[in-house]
Motif scaffolding. Structure first.
Motif, PDB file in Angstrom:
ATOM      1  N   ILE A 221      23.358   8.001   9.961  1.00  0.00           N
ATOM      2  CA  ILE A 221      22.356   7.859   8.904  1.00  0.00           C
ATOM      3  C   ILE A 221      22.734   6.725   7.964  1.00  0.00           C
ATOM      4  N   ARG A 222      24.003   6.602   7.633  1.00  0.00           N
ATOM      5  CA  ARG A 222      24.440   5.490   6.773  1.00  0.00           C
ATOM      6  C   ARG A 222      24.126   4.150   7.422  1.00  0.00           C
ATOM      7  N   ALA A 223      24.316   4.061   8.725  1.00  0.00           N
ATOM      8  CA  ALA A 223      24.102   2.791   9.420  1.00  0.00           C
ATOM      9  C   ALA A 223      22.630   2.391   9.443  1.00  0.00           C
ATOM     10  N   LEU A 224      21.722   3.356   9.345  1.00  0.00           N
ATOM     11  CA  LEU A 224      20.287   3.061   9.367  1.00  0.00           C
ATOM     12  C   LEU A 224      19.721   2.747   7.994  1.00  0.00           C
ATOM     13  N   GLU A 225      20.519   2.921   6.950  1.00  0.00           N
ATOM     14  CA  GLU A 225      20.032   2.694   5.595  1.00  0.00           C
ATOM     15  C   GLU A 225      19.559   1.265   5.370  1.00  0.00           C
ATOM     16  N   ALA A 226      20.116   0.315   6.100  1.00  0.00           N
ATOM     17  CA  ALA A 226      19.798  -1.089   5.874  1.00  0.00           C
ATOM     18  C   ALA A 226      18.411  -1.475   6.389  1.00  0.00           C
ATOM     19  N   PHE A 227      17.738  -0.613   7.114  1.00  0.00           N
ATOM     20  CA  PHE A 227      16.482  -0.973   7.778  1.00  0.00           C
ATOM     21  C   PHE A 227      15.290  -0.374   7.030  1.00  0.00           C
ATOM     22  N   ASP A 228      14.505  -1.240   6.395  1.00  0.00           N
ATOM     23  CA  ASP A 228      13.309  -0.781   5.702  1.00  0.00           C
ATOM     24  C   ASP A 228      12.278  -0.231   6.673  1.00  0.00           C
ATOM     25  N   GLY A 229      12.302  -0.735   7.898  1.00  0.00           N
ATOM     26  CA  GLY A 229      11.335  -0.272   8.886  1.00  0.00           C
ATOM     27  C   GLY A 229      11.568   1.155   9.343  1.00  0.00           C
ATOM     28  N   VAL A 230      12.765   1.675   9.119  1.00  0.00           N
ATOM     29  CA  VAL A 230      13.057   3.076   9.439  1.00  0.00           C
ATOM     30  C   VAL A 230      12.671   3.907   8.221  1.00  0.00           C
ATOM     31  N   VAL A 231      11.508   4.549   8.280  1.00  0.00           N
ATOM     32  CA  VAL A 231      10.951   5.207   7.103  1.00  0.00           C
ATOM     33  C   VAL A 231      11.267   6.699   7.035  1.00  0.00           C
ATOM     34  N   ALA A 232      11.861   7.247   8.086  1.00  0.00           N
ATOM     35  CA  ALA A 232      12.309   8.645   8.078  1.00  0.00           C
ATOM     36  C   ALA A 232      13.391   8.789   9.134  1.00  0.00           C
ATOM     37  N   VAL A 233      14.264   9.759   8.939  1.00  0.00           N
ATOM     38  CA  VAL A 233      15.380   9.987   9.858  1.00  0.00           C
ATOM     39  C   VAL A 233      15.573  11.481  10.047  1.00  0.00           C
ATOM     40  N   GLY A 234      16.236  11.842  11.143  1.00  0.00           N
ATOM     41  CA  GLY A 234      16.474  13.255  11.346  1.00  0.00           C
ATOM     42  C   GLY A 234      16.991  13.578  12.724  1.00  0.00           C
ATOM     43  N   VAL A 235      16.641  14.777  13.209  1.00  0.00           N
ATOM     44  CA  VAL A 235      17.106  15.264  14.505  1.00  0.00           C
ATOM     45  C   VAL A 235      15.956  15.961  15.222  1.00  0.00           C
ATOM     46  N   ASN A 236      16.020  15.940  16.536  1.00  0.00           N
ATOM     47  CA  ASN A 236      15.043  16.678  17.339  1.00  0.00           C
ATOM     48  C   ASN A 236      15.717  17.138  18.619  1.00  0.00           C
TER      49      ASN A 236
END
Length: 312
Positions: free
Chosen positions: A213-228
């Protein structure tokens, strides 16, 4: 005009995504014991794909998700189709969703004052193409460039069909998530990225969810994160780990806690975590701060209707 998930979530305490495509298609009589899995139905019975989407909208889903998780150019070519035919089928997954959404909206949704559904395009990991269960291990050996070659065209095809969001799901490793995030960013698109996980703190290949999750913080295009597609008993702990790393909306949609058999392309049921408990898990996830909740393998419109009818 595309819908903006970030804007919608400013006024919505909860959005509900749909449930499993495969489980519901099997209930319609589809045989999914094939390397293409649900992408086989996309090729053979597109009318069932539209019915799938309509059933989930009727159950209460605020999202429709394309049946493109395992629809890849490589996979279709391996089955004897041309690359052009494969591209057309991938694009058709988005077209079928968009048509089903608008038909349902005009016939039912608008009169019921429901939210106009968000159209999300499913992007599965490379392991889904392998059809050997490795989306739950992440043990395939590919370079960053090979991962980019695999993902880029499909993401571009789906985005240009007019979906609102790319749903990169069941991702078992961070390097693959970062490749997808980079492609989405370069395209000017928006996505969520959800990982498959092996316990309450690690994604499927053993990396810590917090690191991912920390590594994805830099991407504005990633507007939500989680698990499935993760056993539901692990998701509460994963939400807490994610919430400590980001202010981005958290999206979760678990499976029923069963085990996957890659030979038969089916889920083996266990008694300890079943459908009767899924609503209780969903309530817990919402209380912990998840903003988007739905279901993955094993769930059906029944679970989505329970969430829609119960959680405010």
């Amino acid at each position: 005009m595309r819908q903006n998930l970030t804007d919608i979530l400013t006024t919505s305490p909860l959005l509900i995504t749909d449930g499993a495509a495969g489980t519901h298609l099997e209930s319609m009589g589809c045989d999914l014991n094939d390397e293409l899995w649900t992408a086989k139905v996309l090729k053979d019975s597109p009318e069932l794909i539209k019915q799938l989407h309509r059933d989930y909208f009727q159950a209460g889903a605020d999202f429709g998700v394309t049946v493109s998780y395992q629809a890849t150019i490589e996979g279709y070519v391996n089955k004897g189709l041309s690359a052009a035919e494969a591209e057309d089928l991938i694009k058709a997954s988005a077209t079928l969703l968009l048509e089903a959404r608008d038909e349902w909206w005009q016939e039912q949704g608008k009169a019921e004052q429901r939210r106009y559904p968000i159209a999300a395009a499913s992007i599965g990991p490379y392991g889904a193409f392998l059809a050997d269960g490795s989306e739950y291990r992440g043990d395939y050996q590919l370079s960053t460039q090979q991962l980019r070659q695999f993902h880029q065209q499909r993401i571009e095809l789906l985005w240009h069909q007019g979906v609102d969001l790319i749903a990169a799901e069941t991702i078992p490793r961070l390097d693959e998530a970062l490749v997808i995030a980079e492609i989405v960013q370069e395209l000017g698109a928006k996505c969520w990225i959800t990982f498959s996980a092996k316990n309450a703190s690690q994604i499927s290949n053993g990396q810590e969810i917090a690191e991912c999750i920390r590594a994805l913080e830099a991407f504005d295009g990633v507007v939500a994160v989680g698990v499935n597609c993760t056993p539901p008993q692990f998701i509460g702990g994963l939400i807490e780990q994610i919430k400590a790393q980001t202010a981005k909306p958290i999206v979760v949609y678990g499976n029923l806690g069963n085990s996957y058999d890659p030979d038969t392309k089916t889920w083996c049921e266990h008694d300890s975590h079943g459908a009767t408990h899924y609503l209780d898990y969903a309530k817990q996830w919402h209380a912990l701060g998840a903003k988007i909740i739905g279901g993955c393998c094993g769930t059906t419109p029944t679970e989505i209707k329970q969430i829609f009818s119960t959680i405010e």
